[in-house]
Motif scaffolding. Structure first.
Motif, PDB file in Angstrom:
ATOM      1  N   GLY A 186      36.886  40.861  55.370  1.00 33.05           N
ATOM      2  CA  GLY A 186      37.192  39.427  55.238  1.00 33.05           C
ATOM      3  C   GLY A 186      36.134  38.655  54.449  1.00 33.05           C
TER       4      GLY A 186
ATOM      5  N   ILE B 112      46.273  34.707  56.285  1.00 24.04           N
ATOM      6  CA  ILE B 112      45.581  33.430  56.511  1.00 24.04           C
ATOM      7  C   ILE B 112      45.332  33.221  58.009  1.00 24.04           C
ATOM      8  N   THR B 113      44.065  33.052  58.347  1.00 28.75           N
ATOM      9  CA  THR B 113      43.671  32.794  59.730  1.00 28.75           C
ATOM     10  C   THR B 113      44.263  31.439  60.156  1.00 28.75           C
TER      11      THR B 113
ATOM     12  N   SER C 186      40.757  40.517  46.418  1.00 29.25           N
ATOM     13  CA  SER C 186      39.470  40.429  45.720  1.00 29.25           C
ATOM     14  C   SER C 186      39.625  39.691  44.392  1.00 29.25           C
TER      15      SER C 186
ATOM     16  N   ILE D 243      32.825  43.919  46.965  1.00 29.22           N
ATOM     17  CA  ILE D 243      32.733  42.641  46.237  1.00 29.22           C
ATOM     18  C   ILE D 243      31.362  41.995  46.469  1.00 29.22           C
TER      19      ILE D 243
ATOM     20  N   ASN E  58      48.862  35.028  51.983  1.00 27.77           N
ATOM     21  CA  ASN E  58      48.884  36.065  53.027  1.00 27.77           C
ATOM     22  C   ASN E  58      47.523  36.199  53.688  1.00 27.77           C
TER      23      ASN E  58
ATOM     24  N   GLY F 178      35.620  38.621  51.341  1.00 28.59           N
ATOM     25  CA  GLY F 178      35.037  39.480  50.304  1.00 28.59           C
ATOM     26  C   GLY F 178      34.576  40.792  50.907  1.00 28.59           C
ATOM     27  N   THR F 179      35.120  41.893  50.398  1.00 21.32           N
ATOM     28  CA  THR F 179      34.771  43.219  50.921  1.00 21.32           C
ATOM     29  C   THR F 179      33.310  43.552  50.589  1.00 21.32           C
TER      30      THR F 179
ATOM     31  N   LEU G   9      36.781  44.410  60.483  1.00 21.42           N
ATOM     32  CA  LEU G   9      37.181  43.238  59.677  1.00 21.42           C
ATOM     33  C   LEU G   9      35.985  42.667  58.897  1.00 21.42           C
TER      34      LEU G   9
ATOM     35  N   LYS H 148      47.432  43.502  64.053  1.00 26.27           N
ATOM     36  CA  LYS H 148      46.179  44.026  63.509  1.00 26.27           C
ATOM     37  C   LYS H 148      45.484  45.059  64.406  1.00 26.27           C
TER      38      LYS H 148
ATOM     39  N   THR I 137      46.557  35.742  62.365  1.00 27.35           N
ATOM     40  CA  THR I 137      46.536  35.984  60.910  1.00 27.35           C
ATOM     41  C   THR I 137      47.986  35.996  60.438  1.00 27.35           C
TER      42      THR I 137
ATOM     43  N   LEU J 147      29.116  43.560  44.096  1.00 26.20           N
ATOM     44  CA  LEU J 147      29.353  43.026  42.742  1.00 26.20           C
ATOM     45  C   LEU J 147      28.623  41.701  42.560  1.00 26.20           C
TER      46      LEU J 147
HETATM   47  C1  LIG Z   1      41.889  39.368  59.777  1.00 25.02           C
HETATM   48  C2  LIG Z   1      41.857  38.780  58.395  1.00 25.02           C
HETATM   49  C3  LIG Z   1      41.689  37.409  58.236  1.00 25.02           C
HETATM   50  C4  LIG Z   1      41.706  36.844  56.953  1.00 25.02           C
HETATM   51  N1  LIG Z   1      41.627  35.472  56.822  1.00 25.02           N
HETATM   52  C5  LIG Z   1      41.773  34.923  55.592  1.00 25.02           C
HETATM   53  C6  LIG Z   1      41.847  33.498  55.445  1.00 25.02           C
HETATM   54  O1  LIG Z   1      41.749  32.745  56.428  1.00 25.02           O
HETATM   55  N2  LIG Z   1      42.046  32.993  54.193  1.00 25.02           N
HETATM   56  C7  LIG Z   1      42.155  33.786  53.093  1.00 25.02           C
HETATM   57  O2  LIG Z   1      42.337  33.260  52.004  1.00 25.02           O
HETATM   58  N3  LIG Z   1      42.075  35.149  53.197  1.00 25.02           N
HETATM   59  C8  LIG Z   1      41.889  35.729  54.418  1.00 25.02           C
HETATM   60  N4  LIG Z   1      41.845  37.100  54.550  1.00 25.02           N
HETATM   61  C9  LIG Z   1      41.976  37.930  53.349  1.00 25.02           C
HETATM   62  C10 LIG Z   1      40.683  38.663  52.977  1.00 25.02           C
HETATM   63  O3  LIG Z   1      39.759  37.756  52.454  1.00 25.02           O
HETATM   64  C11 LIG Z   1      41.063  39.785  52.005  1.00 25.02           C
HETATM   65  O4  LIG Z   1      41.722  40.775  52.786  1.00 25.02           O
HETATM   66  C12 LIG Z   1      39.880  40.377  51.291  1.00 25.02           C
HETATM   67  O5  LIG Z   1      39.346  39.456  50.365  1.00 25.02           O
HETATM   68  C13 LIG Z   1      40.241  41.668  50.535  1.00 25.02           C
HETATM   69  O6  LIG Z   1      41.383  41.510  49.770  1.00 25.02           O
HETATM   70  P1  LIG Z   1      42.555  42.607  49.891  1.00 25.02           P
HETATM   71  O7  LIG Z   1      42.813  42.821  51.333  1.00 25.02           O
HETATM   72  O8  LIG Z   1      43.677  42.166  49.036  1.00 25.02           O
HETATM   73  O9  LIG Z   1      41.935  43.940  49.307  1.00 25.02           O
HETATM   74  P2  LIG Z   1      41.851  44.393  47.735  1.00 25.02           P
HETATM   75  O10 LIG Z   1      41.275  43.289  46.930  1.00 25.02           O
HETATM   76  O11 LIG Z   1      43.195  44.913  47.349  1.00 25.02           O
HETATM   77  O12 LIG Z   1      40.812  45.570  47.833  1.00 25.02           O
HETATM   78  C14 LIG Z   1      41.189  46.912  48.215  1.00 25.02           C
HETATM   79  C15 LIG Z   1      39.950  47.793  48.031  1.00 25.02           C
HETATM   80  O13 LIG Z   1      39.566  47.803  46.646  1.00 25.02           O
HETATM   81  C16 LIG Z   1      38.210  47.406  46.526  1.00 25.02           C
HETATM   82  N5  LIG Z   1      38.015  46.643  45.284  1.00 25.02           N
HETATM   83  C17 LIG Z   1      38.764  45.614  44.800  1.00 25.02           C
HETATM   84  N6  LIG Z   1      38.236  45.169  43.655  1.00 25.02           N
HETATM   85  C18 LIG Z   1      37.135  45.915  43.399  1.00 25.02           C
HETATM   86  C19 LIG Z   1      36.154  45.933  42.363  1.00 25.02           C
HETATM   87  N7  LIG Z   1      36.191  45.070  41.339  1.00 25.02           N
HETATM   88  N8  LIG Z   1      35.161  46.846  42.435  1.00 25.02           N
HETATM   89  C20 LIG Z   1      35.103  47.730  43.473  1.00 25.02           C
HETATM   90  N9  LIG Z   1      35.994  47.759  44.485  1.00 25.02           N
HETATM   91  C21 LIG Z   1      36.995  46.849  44.442  1.00 25.02           C
HETATM   92  C22 LIG Z   1      37.948  46.540  47.759  1.00 25.02           C
HETATM   93  O14 LIG Z   1      36.562  46.463  48.042  1.00 25.02           O
HETATM   94  C23 LIG Z   1      38.738  47.275  48.818  1.00 25.02           C
HETATM   95  O15 LIG Z   1      37.984  48.351  49.286  1.00 25.02           O
HETATM   96  C24 LIG Z   1      41.821  37.678  55.813  1.00 25.02           C
HETATM   97  C25 LIG Z   1      41.937  39.064  55.984  1.00 25.02           C
HETATM   98  C26 LIG Z   1      41.971  39.616  57.245  1.00 25.02           C
HETATM   99  C27 LIG Z   1      42.155  41.117  57.374  1.00 25.02           C
END
Ligand SMILES: Cc1cc2nc3c(=O)[nH]c(=O)nc-3n(C[C@H](O)[C@H](O)[C@H](O)COP(=O)(O)OP(=O)(O)OC[C@H]3O[C@@H](n4cnc5c(N)ncnc54)[C@H](O)[C@@H]3O)c2cc1C
Length: 383
Positions: A362, A157-158, A132, A368, A155, A364-365, A358, A201, A209, A371
């Protein structure tokens, strides 16, 4: 407001639905079980124009808009979420980044092969410690003469292993400086660049991924996308559009789960009648159908903003947040309607349920997305 779907969109739906039924449905469980990324399927999708949907015809693409693109992803995802996710990452992230921010020679070099499916694309923003909070990324690009030296690991990365073309965001300035990140395009086979560990996964298992690893990887300055320091702003713009595709992916998975559950509820008998006749099940189907329609409307609104101008950041985030949360809810209810059978791999709802999660993570949670939406509301007052 016109709620009638245009003929081109209806035709795309029919084409993708037929393709999914014939070339995907017989294999999806096998791909899921083996965590197999069906690379050849994407060449076939290229022939159908699905790998360069937003790319102008001049670069070998289909030259279509977001409404058509969302409809195609939705239809694929109703059969297999993983294939929908891969199509979304290829089109919205990698290909669209080059299309939007690349110069003419970069577009001519990369877009035709991406649009035909000869090449699959990847887009690397996330790192192990920065999801995030992407602005704190550690992967660096240092200028040496007319070259950039990339070092670090991306990490999650699709297509991290299979992609022939990768757009990567790397630090070129100070930590936390929004102008301290730059985008580059890197080709598979470049010395110092390789794919790393593939994730095992819960869902979306046919979508690869994996890590992207850069060790003293030297690329010419000609592979920089846009200006130095503009990468983070570019990435946020790319994610605005990307979130529409994840919303469409969510809608497709939810629609697939709903279709299966509705059919089952009409056939499965308990207490001498189809379970759909029980109000407890009928009300679930009603709530699921409302969730599908509200998601569809928000996605259409976000596509409209993208096509005709509007607040894509806000409506893309709203569509993604709503459709993905509804997707998880609908897929969960589908399992409930199937009862014990839904808990097995003999019926498709088990996979829809695993794939659905997912969507709230993916690009942005959900947190986010809230937010993004709330910051926009506060910044723009009472709008
Ligand atoms: C199958 C898969 C494919 C993907 N493909 C790609 C890709 O192609 N390219 C790429 O770049 N990325 C990719 N991603 C990464 C994905 O975008 C991230 O997993 C996602 O953005 C969340 O980041 P994180 O997993 O590090 O979680 P974190 O950022 O560590 O979040 C953990 C928890 O904390 C919460 N949180 C974090 N910050 C805040 C805040 N400020 N306020 C409230 N809650 C918060 C989150 O909502 C979540 O619930 C992929 C992920 C998956 C699982």
């Amino acid at each position: 407001m016109n709620f009638q779907e245009q003929e081109t969109i209806a035709a795309i739906r029919t084409m993708v639905r037929d393709f999914a039924a014939q070339e995907m449905a017989p294999h999806v469980l096998e791909w899921d079980e083996a965590q197999h990324f069906p690379r050849d399927l994407f060449r076939r999708m290229g022939e159908l124009g699905l790998m360069g949907m937003l790319v102008p015809e001049a670069y070998g693409g289909s030259g279509l808009g977001y409404h058509e693109y969302a409809a195609a992803i939705e239809e694929l995802a109703a059969t297999c979420g993983a294939i929908g996710l891969s199509m979304a990452a290829h089109n919205s992230l990698c290909t669209n980044h080059i299309l939007t921010f690349g110069n003419e020679s970069q577009k001519e070099r990369y877009l035709p092969a991406l649009a035909s499916g000869e090449h699959v694309g990847a887009w690397g923003l996330t790192e192990a410690g920065t999801g995030s909070d992407a602005m704190r990324m550690r992967c660096t690009a240092v200028k040496e003469g007319d070259e950039w030296v990339l070092s670090g690991t991306k990490n999650w990365i699709t297509h991290g292993i299979s992609a022939e073309v990768v757009v990567v965001l790397a630090r070129t300035g100070e930590l936390l400086d929004s102008h301290g990140i730059t985008a580059f395009v890197v080709e598979r086979g470049t010395p110092g660049f390789r794919g790393g560990k593939k994730e095992n996964k819960l869902g979306m298992r046919a979508s690869e991924t994996a890590e992207l690893i850069f060790e003293d990887c030297r690329i010419p300055d000609a592979q920089r996308l846009g200006d130095v320091g503009e990468g983070f702003i570019q990435a946020m713009k790319i994610l605005d559009g990307g979130r529409i595709s994840i919303a469409a992916l969510s809608l497709g998975i939810a629609q697939g789960a709903f279709n299966a559950a509705r059919n089952y509820a009409k056939e499965r008998e308990q207490f001498g009648q189809p379970i759909a006749h029980f109000q407890g099940i009928g009300f679930k189907l009603a709530d699921m159908a409302v969730g599908l329609e509200t998601s569809r409307l928000l996605i259409a609104k976000a596509c409209d903003c993208k096509e005709r101008g509007g607040d894509v950041t806000r409506f893309g985030a709203m569509a993604k947040y709503h459709a993905s949360e509804e997707c998880v809810r609908i897929a969960t209810e589908a399992i409930q309607i199937f009862g014990g059978y839904g808990y097995t791999k003999d019926f498709p709802v088990e996979k829809f349920f695993r794939d659905s999660k997912l969507c709230t993570i993916g690009e942005g949670t959900s947190e986010i997305q809230k937010l993004v939406i709330s910051r926009g509301l506060v910044a723009r007052g009472t709008e």
